[in-house]
Design an enzyme around this catalytic site. Structure first.
Site, PDB file in Angstrom:
ATOM      1  N   ASN A   2      15.009 123.957  43.163  1.00  0.00           N
ATOM      2  CA  ASN A   2      16.300 124.377  41.980  1.00  0.00           C
ATOM      3  C   ASN A   2      16.383 125.499  41.519  1.00  0.00           C
ATOM      4  O   ASN A   2      15.584 126.139  40.958  1.00  0.00           O
ATOM      5  CB  ASN A   2      15.874 123.306  40.775  1.00  0.00           C
ATOM      6  CG  ASN A   2      16.727 123.230  39.650  1.00  0.00           C
ATOM      7  OD1 ASN A   2      17.953 123.753  39.792  1.00  0.00           O
ATOM      8  ND2 ASN A   2      16.319 122.782  38.578  1.00  0.00           N
TER       9      ASN A   2
ATOM     10  N   HIS B 284      17.476 116.754  34.300  1.00  0.00           N
ATOM     11  CA  HIS B 284      16.577 117.910  34.095  1.00  0.00           C
ATOM     12  C   HIS B 284      16.396 117.950  32.756  1.00  0.00           C
ATOM     13  O   HIS B 284      17.146 117.949  31.779  1.00  0.00           O
ATOM     14  CB  HIS B 284      17.189 118.865  34.905  1.00  0.00           C
ATOM     15  CG  HIS B 284      16.182 120.044  35.247  1.00  0.00           C
ATOM     16  ND1 HIS B 284      15.643 120.888  34.277  1.00  0.00           N
ATOM     17  CD2 HIS B 284      15.390 120.397  35.964  1.00  0.00           C
ATOM     18  CE1 HIS B 284      14.933 121.798  34.464  1.00  0.00           C
ATOM     19  NE2 HIS B 284      14.477 121.529  35.689  1.00  0.00           N
TER      20      HIS B 284
ATOM     21  N   LYS C 217      18.706 126.928  39.882  1.00  0.00           N
ATOM     22  CA  LYS C 217      19.222 126.881  38.510  1.00  0.00           C
ATOM     23  C   LYS C 217      20.051 128.001  38.244  1.00  0.00           C
ATOM     24  O   LYS C 217      21.172 127.886  39.356  1.00  0.00           O
ATOM     25  CB  LYS C 217      17.971 127.391  37.402  1.00  0.00           C
ATOM     26  CG  LYS C 217      16.771 126.295  37.525  1.00  0.00           C
ATOM     27  CD  LYS C 217      15.905 126.415  36.519  1.00  0.00           C
ATOM     28  CE  LYS C 217      14.530 125.581  36.667  1.00  0.00           C
ATOM     29  NZ  LYS C 217      13.703 125.384  35.364  1.00  0.00           N
TER      30      LYS C 217
ATOM     31  N   GLU D 186      16.218 120.774  31.071  1.00  0.00           N
ATOM     32  CA  GLU D 186      17.114 121.694  30.620  1.00  0.00           C
ATOM     33  C   GLU D 186      18.401 120.993  30.406  1.00  0.00           C
ATOM     34  O   GLU D 186      19.149 121.527  29.231  1.00  0.00           O
ATOM     35  CB  GLU D 186      17.400 122.944  31.653  1.00  0.00           C
ATOM     36  CG  GLU D 186      16.072 123.804  31.759  1.00  0.00           C
ATOM     37  CD  GLU D 186      15.884 124.531  32.944  1.00  0.00           C
ATOM     38  OE1 GLU D 186      14.867 124.995  33.284  1.00  0.00           O
ATOM     39  OE2 GLU D 186      16.957 124.563  33.948  1.00  0.00           O
TER      40      GLU D 186
END
Length: 248
Positions: free
Chosen positions: A11, A95, A13, A97
């Site tokens: 990931n 996720h 991000k 986040e």
């Protein structure tokens, strides 16, 4: 029953640019990737097309999020149809986040899962408890509720990878011990057996995320119910190849 194929997701991000991601992709393309390990890179949406064009065909590409409908007046969002159109085949949903920085609810995540699967994408569905929840002893309650919101929206489990990511271990340098991770993975598999089916419990890959590194990946990978990783920071570094080879 065929063994579960080891799965390693990276990931990225909100990181990278064409130069740094191009270098990373060059490293991955030249690295050793075992045939029995499935590897998927989660690129920022603006680089999905770039990543798919540059990455070797044996490495999958995932979006990091998507919306719950095919198209429309949803400024800033992307749909599974768009993700597929650039050749990516996976999406990361739920996720921590997205849940805790952007306020996505269990219900919304469930709707996204349903739509992404209906459109033919593979889904890496994330669940996990925060530190105060673990300390209060409600880890199971939290992750089972999150899993139920996902499971209620899944018809075909072959397209789903469940990612257990304790929020307290993401980007903190703290990793769940292999024993802590195995304990939750085993309970999640038990939940699937009880609430979905024995076959789904046996075949669904449950991967671990939360400060996975080249140094700790081998011991984590040796746990019976841990079928791979969702890697954050380390997926942007050459050591991602060590994690991909954690079973070897």
């Amino acid at each position: 029953m065929a063994p579960r194929k080891f799965f390693v997701g990276g990931n990225w991000k909100m990181n990278g640019d064409k130069k740094s991601l191009g270098e990373l992709i060059h490293t991955l393309n030249g690295g050793k990737i075992p045939a029995e390990t499935e590897v998927v890179c989660g690129a920022p949406s603006i680089y999905l097309d770039f990543a798919r064009q540059k990455l070797d065909a044996k490495i999958g590409v995932a979006a990091q999020n998507c919306y719950k409908v095919p198209k429309g007046a949803f400024t800033g969002e992307i749909s599974p149809a768009m993700i597929k159109d650039v050749g990516a085949t996976w999406v990361i949903l739920g996720h921590s986040e997205r849940r805790h920085v952007f306020g996505e609810s269990d219900e919304l995540i469930g709707q996204k899962v349903a739509h992404a699967l209906a459109e033919g994408l593979g889904v890496i569905a994330c669940i996990g408890e925060k530190l105060d929840e673990r300390e209060a002893g409600i880890t199971e309650k939290v992750v089972f509720e999150q899993t139920k919101a996902i499971a209620d929206n899944v018809k075909d489990w072959s397209k789903v990878v469940l990612a257990y990511e304790p929020v307290w271990a993401i980007g903190t340098g703290k990793t769940a011990t292999p024993q802590q991770a195995q304990e939750v993975h085993e309970k999640l598999r038990g939940w699937l057996k009880t609430h979905v089916s024995e076959a789904v419990a046996q075949s669904t890959r449950i991967i671990y995320g939360g400060s996975v590194t080249g140094a700790n990946c081998k011991e984590l990978a040796s746990q019976h119910d841990l079928d791979g990783f969702l890697v954050g920071g380390a997926s942007l570094k050459p050591e991602f190849l060590d994690i991909i080879n954690a079973k070897h």
